[in-house]
Design a protein around this motif. Structure first.
Motif, PDB file in Angstrom:
ATOM      1  N   GLU A 128      70.317  15.207 -30.449  1.00  0.00           N
ATOM      2  CA  GLU A 128      69.016  15.458 -31.065  1.00  0.00           C
ATOM      3  C   GLU A 128      69.044  16.774 -31.878  1.00  0.00           C
ATOM      4  N   MET A 129      69.568  17.831 -31.267  1.00  0.00           N
ATOM      5  CA  MET A 129      69.665  19.147 -31.926  1.00  0.00           C
ATOM      6  C   MET A 129      70.567  19.086 -33.154  1.00  0.00           C
ATOM      7  N   ARG A 130      71.675  18.368 -32.988  1.00  0.00           N
ATOM      8  CA  ARG A 130      72.663  18.214 -34.048  1.00  0.00           C
ATOM      9  C   ARG A 130      72.014  17.579 -35.268  1.00  0.00           C
ATOM     10  N   LYS A 131      71.164  16.578 -35.016  1.00  0.00           N
ATOM     11  CA  LYS A 131      70.454  15.893 -36.100  1.00  0.00           C
ATOM     12  C   LYS A 131      69.505  16.869 -36.802  1.00  0.00           C
TER      13      LYS A 131
ATOM     14  N   ASP B  14      75.918  24.366 -39.324  1.00  0.00           N
ATOM     15  CA  ASP B  14      74.558  24.914 -39.214  1.00  0.00           C
ATOM     16  C   ASP B  14      74.201  25.149 -37.749  1.00  0.00           C
ATOM     17  N   LEU B  15      74.688  24.261 -36.914  1.00  0.00           N
ATOM     18  CA  LEU B  15      74.450  24.399 -35.472  1.00  0.00           C
ATOM     19  C   LEU B  15      75.129  25.677 -34.955  1.00  0.00           C
ATOM     20  N   CYS B  16      76.358  25.912 -35.411  1.00  0.00           N
ATOM     21  CA  CYS B  16      77.121  27.088 -34.955  1.00  0.00           C
ATOM     22  C   CYS B  16      76.517  28.393 -35.467  1.00  0.00           C
TER      23      CYS B  16
ATOM     24  N   PHE C  97      69.487  27.329 -32.848  1.00  0.00           N
ATOM     25  CA  PHE C  97      70.115  26.088 -32.392  1.00  0.00           C
ATOM     26  C   PHE C  97      71.246  26.367 -31.388  1.00  0.00           C
ATOM     27  N   ALA C  98      72.093  27.327 -31.736  1.00  0.00           N
ATOM     28  CA  ALA C  98      73.289  27.569 -30.909  1.00  0.00           C
ATOM     29  C   ALA C  98      72.917  28.034 -29.495  1.00  0.00           C
ATOM     30  N   VAL C  99      71.877  28.859 -29.377  1.00  0.00           N
ATOM     31  CA  VAL C  99      71.439  29.313 -28.045  1.00  0.00           C
ATOM     32  C   VAL C  99      70.985  28.104 -27.229  1.00  0.00           C
ATOM     33  N   GLU C 100      70.162  27.285 -27.861  1.00  0.00           N
ATOM     34  CA  GLU C 100      69.612  26.118 -27.180  1.00  0.00           C
ATOM     35  C   GLU C 100      70.738  25.184 -26.698  1.00  0.00           C
TER      36      GLU C 100
ATOM     37  N   THR D  24      73.900  35.020 -31.078  1.00  0.00           N
ATOM     38  CA  THR D  24      73.798  33.938 -30.094  1.00  0.00           C
ATOM     39  C   THR D  24      74.223  34.437 -28.712  1.00  0.00           C
ATOM     40  N   VAL D  25      75.338  35.158 -28.653  1.00  0.00           N
ATOM     41  CA  VAL D  25      75.820  35.668 -27.353  1.00  0.00           C
ATOM     42  C   VAL D  25      74.752  36.564 -26.715  1.00  0.00           C
ATOM     43  N   ARG D  26      74.195  37.478 -27.509  1.00  0.00           N
ATOM     44  CA  ARG D  26      73.165  38.396 -26.966  1.00  0.00           C
ATOM     45  C   ARG D  26      71.982  37.623 -26.402  1.00  0.00           C
TER      46      ARG D  26
END
Ligand code: CP3
Length: 342
Positions: free
Chosen positions: A35-38, A45-47, A52-55, A122-124
């Motif tokens: 779903e997120m990927r879509k 874009d996800l990365c 998005f990446a946190v989720e 994202t890591v933070r």
């Protein structure tokens, strides 16, 4: 941090039942990932979008309560940040313009951290949102494995283009590995600065090299990364995963200095037990046992717990989970590991 079980194992302590997580735990077998990927549009874009990446990093933690989260990103963001083009095509995987000998000197690391800053963000954010008992794992690809994709421009069954490049143009190849190693070390250091508790170095294609090339192209660059990361962060554990290294696993640990060894599923139990005497091991259920479920899964989990549960063990797969794997099989695996009694 005393309550992070995985960190206790990294110090060589025996924890039973062992901490458990899965390589590629955020991925297409999860409907919430798809779903997120879509929504994100493309995989990159996800990365590169921390929202998005946190989720996506947190999704498998919410669903299964794993002992560790692994940052959602990809090993190929390093060549991308060095100025190589990269896209991911559905059903094909990563595609890049193949790198030739003359391209090596054009690799430009001056924008590296600027381009990778969304990953650090994202890591933070993940560290802030994770339960305190959950370990956060950062990662990079090993220089050899990253180089195989840069040279072939795509995944290959036997990494022949990169092997050939290494033999025909040894100087350019050494320079390429140096650049990737130096950038990867800085990349891991920044991930640790941002909150990663542990880092893993993925060398997925370590298993196709002869002994001399293994030493030169896998061991040496990884040893360099370990040395540089330790200089800045001496106490952060490092997991090395030289998939397919077979009888060279012991050498790899000794010469790279990694804290823990990621074992693939082909490592025989007796060899795994010997490796575990020298330090923590991670693995090594065949992902096809997880996909199959039933007896194959029960028997596989039992064998690992019985054979390696008496020493420092992080329960994991021997490689990434495949997209077709039923979620119930993952639930069963986690339950079985968590309910194990010695
Ligand atoms: O483990 C995790 O959940 C964290 C995220 C992660 C991904 N890739 C996400 C991803 C990690 C740690 C990786 C590492 C990685 N990437 C490796 C080393 C580990 C391994 O599997 O051997 C390698 C070789 C890559 C390069 C790569 N990325 C390939 C060959 C592919 C295509 C194959 C595939 O599975 O589709 C990718 C894409 C990729 N990386 C996906 C994910 C979730 C699938 C992309 C999608 O959603 O379309």
């Amino acid at each position: 941090m005393a309550d992070r079980k995985l960190l206790e194992v990294m110090k060589g302590q025996n924890a039973f039942p062992p901490p458990v997580w899965m390589m590629r735990q955020a991925g297409r077998y999860l409907p919430e990932y798809r779903e997120m990927r879509k929504r994100a549009g493309s995989f990159l874009d996800l990365c590169y979008n921390p929202d998005f990446a946190v989720e996506v990093t947190l999704q498998p933690i919410r669903r299964f309560g794993f002992d560790a989260a692994i940052l959602f990103s990809d090993i190929l963001v390093i060549p991308h940040a060095l100025g190589r083009d990269l896209r991911f095509e559905e059903g094909v995987g990563p595609l890049m313009t193949p790198l030739d000998e003359n391209d090596v000197s054009t690799l430009d690391s001056s924008h590296l951290h600027h381009r990778l800053s969304p990953v650090y963000e994202t890591v933070r954010r993940v560290r802030k949102e994770l339960p305190s008992e959950t370990t956060l794992i950062g990662f990079c690809g090993a220089p050899w494995t990253v180089a195989t994709y840069m040279i072939a421009g795509r995944g290959t069954p036997d990494q022949a283009p990169a092997r050939l490049f290494g033999y025909k143009s040894p100087e350019a190849f050494a320079q390429l590995l140096d650049v990737i190693a130096s950038c990867s070390a800085d990349y891991l250091i920044r991930q640790i600065d941002a909150g990663a508790d542990v880092v893993q170095i993925f060398d997925s294609w370590a298993g196709v090299l002869d002994e001399v090339s293994f030493e030169r192209w896998c061991v040496r660059p990884v040893a360099e990364i370990v040395k540089r990361v330790r200089k800045k962060h001496p106490h952060v554990p490092i997991i090395g995963f030289p998939k397919g290294a077979g009888s060279l696993y012991a050498d790899y640990r000794e010469r790279t200095g990694v804290t823990a060894l990621g074992l693939d599923w082909t490592v025989p139990m007796e060899a795994a037990q010997i490796l575990q005497k020298a330090g923590p091991v991670q693995g090594n259920l065949d992902p096809m046992r997880l996909l199959a479920g039933g007896r194959a899964l029960e028997e596989g989990v039992d064998a690992i717990l019985a054979g390696l549960g008496g020493g420092p063990l992080i329960f994991n797969l021997g490689h990434g989970i495949t997209p077709q794997t039923p979620i119930e099989h993952v639930e069963r695996m986690v339950k079985k590991v968590r309910e194990a009694r010695q």
